[in-house]
Design a protein around this motif. Structure first.
Motif, PDB file in Angstrom:
ATOM      1  N   ASP A 373       0.818  -1.213   0.000  1.00 43.32           N
ATOM      2  CA  ASP A 373       0.000   0.000   0.000  1.00 43.32           C
ATOM      3  C   ASP A 373       0.850   1.260   0.000  1.00 43.32           C
ATOM      4  N   HIS A 374       2.187   1.101  -0.089  1.00 43.59           N
ATOM      5  CA  HIS A 374       3.114   2.241  -0.016  1.00 43.59           C
ATOM      6  C   HIS A 374       2.842   3.074   1.231  1.00 43.59           C
ATOM      7  N   ALA A 375       2.557   2.370   2.332  1.00 41.58           N
ATOM      8  CA  ALA A 375       2.218   3.038   3.583  1.00 41.58           C
ATOM      9  C   ALA A 375       3.410   2.990   4.526  1.00 41.58           C
ATOM     10  N   ALA A 376       3.916   4.151   4.902  1.00 46.85           N
ATOM     11  CA  ALA A 376       4.919   4.183   5.952  1.00 46.85           C
ATOM     12  C   ALA A 376       4.229   3.884   7.275  1.00 46.85           C
ATOM     13  N   TRP A 377       4.816   2.994   8.054  1.00 44.38           N
ATOM     14  CA  TRP A 377       4.215   2.598   9.319  1.00 44.38           C
ATOM     15  C   TRP A 377       3.881   3.803  10.187  1.00 44.38           C
ATOM     16  N   ILE A 378       4.764   4.799  10.240  1.00 37.61           N
ATOM     17  CA  ILE A 378       4.528   5.923  11.142  1.00 37.61           C
ATOM     18  C   ILE A 378       3.298   6.734  10.745  1.00 37.61           C
ATOM     19  N   SER A 379       2.872   6.638   9.503  1.00 34.64           N
ATOM     20  CA  SER A 379       1.726   7.437   9.087  1.00 34.64           C
ATOM     21  C   SER A 379       0.448   6.620   8.977  1.00 34.64           C
ATOM     22  N   ARG A 380       0.516   5.417   8.375  1.00 35.88           N
ATOM     23  CA  ARG A 380      -0.712   4.678   8.097  1.00 35.88           C
ATOM     24  C   ARG A 380      -0.728   3.268   8.664  1.00 35.88           C
ATOM     25  N   GLY A 381       0.320   2.857   9.346  1.00 35.11           N
ATOM     26  CA  GLY A 381       0.329   1.505   9.877  1.00 35.11           C
ATOM     27  C   GLY A 381       0.611   0.484   8.792  1.00 35.11           C
ATOM     28  N   GLY A 382       0.001  -0.701   8.910  1.00 31.22           N
ATOM     29  CA  GLY A 382       0.221  -1.761   7.936  1.00 31.22           C
ATOM     30  C   GLY A 382       1.088  -2.862   8.515  1.00 31.22           C
ATOM     31  N   ARG A 383       2.261  -3.068   7.911  1.00 27.40           N
ATOM     32  CA  ARG A 383       3.194  -4.101   8.345  1.00 27.40           C
ATOM     33  C   ARG A 383       4.505  -3.464   8.787  1.00 27.40           C
ATOM     34  N   LEU A 384       5.246  -4.214   9.588  1.00 23.83           N
ATOM     35  CA  LEU A 384       6.605  -3.819   9.974  1.00 23.83           C
ATOM     36  C   LEU A 384       7.602  -4.582   9.110  1.00 23.83           C
ATOM     37  N   HIS A 385       8.612  -3.863   8.635  1.00 27.89           N
ATOM     38  CA  HIS A 385       9.616  -4.467   7.752  1.00 27.89           C
ATOM     39  C   HIS A 385      11.031  -4.386   8.303  1.00 27.89           C
ATOM     40  N   GLY A 386      11.234  -3.663   9.380  1.00 27.10           N
ATOM     41  CA  GLY A 386      12.588  -3.368   9.837  1.00 27.10           C
ATOM     42  C   GLY A 386      13.183  -4.437  10.733  1.00 27.10           C
ATOM     43  N   ASP A 387      14.384  -4.138  11.201  1.00 28.07           N
ATOM     44  CA  ASP A 387      15.140  -5.062  12.041  1.00 28.07           C
ATOM     45  C   ASP A 387      14.992  -4.787  13.526  1.00 28.07           C
ATOM     46  N   SER A 388      14.443  -3.644  13.889  1.00 28.04           N
ATOM     47  CA  SER A 388      14.469  -3.250  15.298  1.00 28.04           C
ATOM     48  C   SER A 388      13.391  -3.938  16.132  1.00 28.04           C
ATOM     49  N   ALA A 389      12.204  -4.180  15.582  1.00 30.22           N
ATOM     50  CA  ALA A 389      11.089  -4.672  16.395  1.00 30.22           C
ATOM     51  C   ALA A 389      11.408  -5.970  17.136  1.00 30.22           C
ATOM     52  N   PRO A 390      12.020  -6.995  16.498  1.00 34.09           N
ATOM     53  CA  PRO A 390      12.324  -8.215  17.278  1.00 34.09           C
ATOM     54  C   PRO A 390      13.300  -7.949  18.412  1.00 34.09           C
ATOM     55  N   ARG A 391      14.262  -7.038  18.218  1.00 35.59           N
ATOM     56  CA  ARG A 391      15.224  -6.727  19.281  1.00 35.59           C
ATOM     57  C   ARG A 391      14.565  -5.937  20.413  1.00 35.59           C
ATOM     58  N   ILE A 392      13.583  -5.106  20.064  1.00 34.61           N
ATOM     59  CA  ILE A 392      12.831  -4.395  21.097  1.00 34.61           C
ATOM     60  C   ILE A 392      11.984  -5.394  21.886  1.00 34.61           C
TER      61      ILE A 392
END
Length: 470
Positions: A373-392
């Motif tokens: 959906d070309h949605a940046a998480w910070i603006s519209r949510g959707g899915r997470l694609h980065g590396d930080s969430a599992p470490r958090i």
């Protein structure tokens, strides 16, 4: 038909019909007094539009004590005044810990005493497009994530063209700010309830500077501002998972002064019967200056800070003994802006700097090119694609396993070893070496007092956990 039995910290709602002529949002005063033994809690009600030719009025209440409650309505409209009734507040079910409260200069707790540590994320406008599929995907992502607080905006930005706005109208600069759109609020509050059911706090941002005069919501009069705030509090304050952020990047809004923000903050403090957490969020020219709010002001409950260096947390705690939440420290992503192109490793390092210094850090992510959906998480949510969430998530698990543990974080340095002076508590310590990126915990042999030499093998991203040996 209203419920006769209501769970502790859940919502009791009373619905009445009344006048719909004129402008009931402004013209009709409506609320109720709720009583438990000798205690009286006054609560504002709100007009919720015209249904079948009659005005619909609601009052919502969050009971915080088990046992019998009674209520009496009050209004300057005779048909809404003097209605009375009763209900019973029953025990909370497992998972319902009540609203979050500040518990000292560094900590938060739920109302039932359960510790709460904010591991927040930002989805500013995930509800505004009213895209059911995208919103449900966001909720599924949050349910599987480590995040237990979401920052979300009430008002639109200049660049948005949502199907509904908090106020009636679609013409920029000509919204009817004397009235509200019940359908917008019904959708917004449904998503607040969805977050509640996931055990996630909704940190609601009331104002921001990103309209830039387009819709006309960032430069309203004080009367218009307070009317919006009163209506929002009447609708949402009874939900136990609500926080109030008076503004995002308050200092970027040139139409308001610090005195204006203080006035709104004090208004929220007076009109929120449940005293949810309250703060305000500063802007910053990244790496150039900071303009931290004066959080010693009594209406603030905690410090909501934007800054690029969580290691400065002790300085903010020394200036003001209220919990420090770095709600924005920069976002993981690949945007062309400095605030949106942190690596996952850089963001995780800031989380560890914050925790080891006695504060809390917030997450955000900007990978719109990787989302269908070309949605940046910070603006519209959707899915997470980065590396930080599992470490958090790993960090959150560690904190929940040992909320009283102490951490020493070594960051991006590659030390062969470090000599650590251990606190004198009259008992020895057990030490664990934590690889914050590979997510491993390695116990160091023996127990330790005084000074301990910690082998680090010239590896970055290591931390030391201190636990009482007893």
């Amino acid at each position: 038909m209203t419920a006769r039995r209501v769970e502790r910290w859940d919502v009791y709602e009373l619905r009445l019909t009344g006048p719909s002529a004129g402008n009931p949002y402004r013209d009709v005063v409506f609320g109720a007094d709720f009583r438990h033994r000798h205690r009286v809690v006054p609560v504002d009600g709100f007009y919720d539009g015209c249904h079948d030719g009659r005005g619909l009025y609601r009052v919502r209440f969050m009971p915080d004590r088990p046992g019998p409650w009674t209520y009496t309505t009050r209004s300057d409209a005779p048909e809404l005044d003097g209605h009375s009734g009763e209900f019973t507040c029953v025990a909370a079910v497992p998972g319902n810990h009540g609203p979050v409260r500040v518990a000292g200069p560094r900590r938060f707790r739920y109302a039932d005493g359960t510790p709460y540590e904010p591991f927040g994320t930002t989805c500013y406008h995930w509800t505004h497009d009213e895209n059911e599929e995208l919103e449900e995907r966001t909720l599924r992502t949050l349910a599987a994530s480590p995040f237990n607080k979401v920052r979300m905006c009430l008002l639109p930005t200049r660049a948005m063209n949502p199907p509904r706005l908090p106020f009636p109208g679609r013409t920029p600069g000509a919204l009817d700010t004397a009235r509200f759109d019940p359908a917008f609020f019904a959708h917004f509050e449904r998503r607040v309830r969805d977050l509640r059911d996931l055990g996630i706090e909704a940190d609601i941002i009331l104002f921001h500077p990103y309209d830039e005069g387009h819709w006309g919501v960032d430069n309203m009069t004080r009367e218009e501002d307070l009317s919006l705030v009163r209506h929002t509090l009447a609708r949402l304050a009874a939900y136990r998972n609500v926080w109030w952020s008076i503004a995002n990047e308050y200092d970027f809004n040139t139409a308001k002064t610090v005195e204006d923000w203080d006035h709104i903050g004090r208004f929220v403090q007076r009109h929120d019967p449940y005293q949810h957490p309250r703060s305000i969020h500063n802007g910053t020219r990244m790496y150039e200056y900071e303009r931290i709010y004066d959080f010693t002001k009594p209406w603030t409950t905690h410090q909501s800070i934007q800054h690029w260096d969580a290691a400065r947390t002790p300085r903010w705690l020394a200036a003001c003994p209220k919990p420090v939440v770095l709600d924005e420290i920069g976002y993981e992503g690949k945007l062309g802006r400095r605030w949106g192109n942190l690596t996952g490793r850089a963001l995780v390092r800031q989380f560890w700097h914050g925790v080891s210094a006695g504060g809390y850090v917030g997450h955000g992510e900007c990978y719109p090119e990787q989302d269908p959906d070309h949605a940046a998480w910070i603006s519209r949510g959707g899915r997470l694609h980065g590396d930080s969430a599992p470490r958090i998530a790993f960090l959150r698990r560690l904190r929940e396993e040992g909320p009283e543990d102490t951490y020493v974080y070594f960051g991006d340095r590659r030390h062969a070893h470090r000599d650590i002076d251990l606190p004198d508590i009259g008992a020895p310590w057990r030490l664990d070496l934590i690889d914050t990126w590979d997510m491993t915990v390695t116990p160091l042999p023996g127990v330790h007092r005084g000074r301990a030499r910690v082998p680090l093998d010239r590896r970055p991203d290591l931390a030391l956990r201190l636990r009482r040996a007893t």
